[in-house]
Motif scaffolding. Sequence first.
Motif, mmCIF file in Angstrom:
data_model
loop_
_atom_site.group_PDB
_atom_site.id
_atom_site.type_symbol
_atom_site.label_atom_id
_atom_site.label_comp_id
_atom_site.label_asym_id
_atom_site.label_seq_id
_atom_site.Cartn_x
_atom_site.Cartn_y
_atom_site.Cartn_z
ATOM 1 N N VAL A 89 5.822 24.886 21.005
ATOM 2 C CA VAL A 89 5.327 26.208 21.392
ATOM 3 C C VAL A 89 4.744 26.882 20.161
ATOM 4 O O VAL A 89 5.401 26.936 19.111
ATOM 5 C CB VAL A 89 6.456 27.080 21.975
ATOM 6 N N LEU A 90 3.537 27.410 20.288
ATOM 7 C CA LEU A 90 2.894 28.141 19.198
ATOM 8 C C LEU A 90 2.893 29.631 19.512
ATOM 9 O O LEU A 90 2.499 30.035 20.614
ATOM 10 C CB LEU A 90 1.452 27.664 19.006
ATOM 11 N N GLU A 91 3.330 30.434 18.568
ATOM 12 C CA GLU A 91 3.334 31.890 18.744
ATOM 13 C C GLU A 91 2.695 32.515 17.506
ATOM 14 O O GLU A 91 3.147 32.300 16.393
ATOM 15 C CB GLU A 91 4.768 32.399 18.909
ATOM 16 N N ARG A 92 1.659 33.307 17.726
ATOM 17 C CA ARG A 92 0.937 33.880 16.583
ATOM 18 C C ARG A 92 1.719 34.993 15.894
ATOM 19 O O ARG A 92 1.506 35.255 14.713
ATOM 20 C CB ARG A 92 -0.424 34.398 17.041
ATOM 21 N N GLU A 93 2.611 35.655 16.624
ATOM 22 C CA GLU A 93 3.390 36.715 15.993
ATOM 23 C C GLU A 93 4.583 36.121 15.243
ATOM 24 O O GLU A 93 4.928 34.954 15.423
ATOM 25 C CB GLU A 93 3.857 37.717 17.046
ATOM 26 N N ALA A 94 5.235 36.958 14.453
ATOM 27 C CA ALA A 94 6.325 36.467 13.608
ATOM 28 C C ALA A 94 7.593 36.187 14.395
ATOM 29 O O ALA A 94 8.490 35.487 13.907
ATOM 30 C CB ALA A 94 6.610 37.488 12.503
ATOM 31 N N THR A 95 7.687 36.739 15.597
ATOM 32 C CA THR A 95 8.896 36.579 16.409
ATOM 33 C C THR A 95 8.506 36.187 17.820
ATOM 34 O O THR A 95 7.553 36.734 18.387
ATOM 35 C CB THR A 95 9.697 37.897 16.444
ATOM 36 N N ALA A 96 9.242 35.240 18.391
ATOM 37 C CA ALA A 96 8.977 34.815 19.769
ATOM 38 C C ALA A 96 9.612 35.808 20.745
ATOM 39 O O ALA A 96 10.516 36.560 20.396
ATOM 40 C CB ALA A 96 9.544 33.416 19.997
ATOM 41 N N GLY A 97 9.118 35.792 21.994
ATOM 42 C CA GLY A 97 9.714 36.638 23.037
ATOM 43 C C GLY A 97 8.728 37.495 23.776
ATOM 44 O O GLY A 97 9.030 37.995 24.863
ATOM 45 N N GLY A 98 7.541 37.733 23.215
ATOM 46 C CA GLY A 98 6.513 38.483 23.914
ATOM 47 C C GLY A 98 6.815 39.969 24.029
ATOM 48 O O GLY A 98 7.630 40.535 23.283
ATOM 49 N N VAL A 99 6.181 40.593 24.995
ATOM 50 C CA VAL A 99 6.285 42.047 25.194
ATOM 51 C C VAL A 99 7.727 42.535 25.377
ATOM 52 O O VAL A 99 8.089 43.602 24.876
ATOM 53 C CB VAL A 99 5.404 42.468 26.399
ATOM 54 N N PRO A 100 8.611 41.803 26.078
ATOM 55 C CA PRO A 100 9.976 42.328 26.266
ATOM 56 C C PRO A 100 10.695 42.680 24.972
ATOM 57 O O PRO A 100 11.609 43.509 24.983
ATOM 58 C CB PRO A 100 10.681 41.172 26.997
ATOM 59 N N ARG A 101 10.306 42.092 23.859
ATOM 60 C CA ARG A 101 10.979 42.403 22.585
ATOM 61 C C ARG A 101 10.933 43.882 22.261
ATOM 62 O O ARG A 101 11.780 44.402 21.532
ATOM 63 C CB ARG A 101 10.303 41.628 21.443
ATOM 64 N N HIS A 102 9.928 44.586 22.802
ATOM 65 C CA HIS A 102 9.747 45.991 22.447
ATOM 66 C C HIS A 102 10.190 46.939 23.565
ATOM 67 O O HIS A 102 9.956 48.147 23.465
ATOM 68 C CB HIS A 102 8.274 46.251 22.119
ATOM 69 N N CYS A 103 10.769 46.413 24.628
ATOM 70 C CA CYS A 103 11.138 47.238 25.782
ATOM 71 C C CYS A 103 12.659 47.444 25.808
ATOM 72 O O CYS A 103 13.392 46.640 26.391
ATOM 73 C CB CYS A 103 10.673 46.584 27.080
ATOM 74 N N SER A 104 13.113 48.507 25.176
ATOM 75 C CA SER A 104 14.553 48.759 25.077
ATOM 76 C C SER A 104 15.056 49.511 26.306
ATOM 77 O O SER A 104 15.508 50.661 26.220
ATOM 78 C CB SER A 104 14.853 49.544 23.792
ATOM 79 N N ARG A 105 14.943 48.886 27.435
ATOM 80 C CA ARG A 105 15.439 49.454 28.693
ATOM 81 C C ARG A 105 15.909 48.306 29.563
ATOM 82 O O ARG A 105 15.477 47.149 29.372
ATOM 83 C CB ARG A 105 14.339 50.229 29.407
ATOM 84 N N PRO A 106 16.789 48.573 30.526
ATOM 85 C CA PRO A 106 17.188 47.499 31.437
ATOM 86 C C PRO A 106 16.044 47.141 32.378
ATOM 87 O O PRO A 106 14.994 47.777 32.360
ATOM 88 C CB PRO A 106 18.379 48.106 32.174
#
Length: 401
Positions: A33-50
């Motif tokens: 898997v290739l990920e251009r950002e420094a951390t894997a996980g996509g958009v959910p990494r920034h969504c601090s809600r249930p």
Amino acid sequence: MNRTVDVLVVGAGPAGLAAAARLAAAGAGRVEVLEREATAGGVPRHCSRPGFGADARGRALDGPAYARRALREALRAGAVVRTGVSATGWAGPLTLDVTAPTGLERVRARAVVLATGARERPRSARLVPGTRPAGVLTTGELQRTLARFGPRRESVGRRAVVVGGDPVARGAVRTLRAAGVAVTAVVTGPPSPAVAFAGVPVLVGTVVTELLGRGRLTGVAVRGPDGRTAVLRCDTVVFSGDWIPEHELVRARGLPLAPGTRGPVTDHGYRTTEPGVFAVGNLLRGVEPALVAAAEGRAAARAVLERLGGAPWPAAGVPVTATAPLRWVTPGLLGPETGPLLLRPERRLVRPVLTVAQNGVTLRRERLGGTLVPWRSVRLGEQWTAGLDPAGGPVTVDAEE
């Protein structure tokens, strides 16, 4: 450096990680898997809600916890996840040029899964005139800024205007308020339920006509439905929603795009028109919840395994398109598998009558019981395409109230 893998997944968001986990667990060989950002996980990494499912004990997961779990599952299954690595172009049908911290690479795969996701259209793409001051963000940029710098005044300001009327805009309002930023107004074109924004004034039928200020944003000029103009004073404006697929690799390979979604055309097996190349998740049509994107990643694994096992690439299926007032329908090709259709309207439709037809012959016509809204997809079961002629002409889906 030239290398060969069995499956190359581009994008480590929910869809890409889910596909990689399923494929690695099924013995697909080396799954990278290739990920251009420094951390894997996509958009959910920034969504601090249930809203991202639950853990094994039934406790609700927020976005970062969901992203960490998705990454763990891919790694435990045996997939290799490389971050800070970008696929920059194609060197052949199943060969990608890659830029990594260690240098340039050329990676050839037996199958390629594109899972590059979607992004919000920025101010420049929305053709909003004005200067280029600080304080102009998308919702994703707002979340990343807060995650990196915290609620500092110089990063997210003190007084904001949110542009958009869907649940993403509502999330932007919540995020701003949690950071101590006052929200002056929500500016939206189509009607939105005001209650959704918890007391923030909603200017319906209004557009932003200019950004004001030099150095830092000082306000936005708006025009209402009656043509009157006004200035909303603020030091931050957040452009929310209006998602577009990250389709640069698709276009670079010359794969056809669906006119409504601007994502690659696929069939129900997530096969593109290029043998060996698959596409999954929000690359297909803009944003859907992470759980939906991950389910698509897992579902695509079956067709990928068939490809690795030597199954022939199916002939192009029957094209399907949506007509106004529907915005899009996916997948863009029907056959060889059967499956549901996913569609969205351009505007709010109350109890519409939907019609699926092939060459003018109605396959199914039915009035839906609820209301369709532009920010939520509708799933039509397989019965809607029963009687399809695989050798017949294009299928259309339309709606009327």
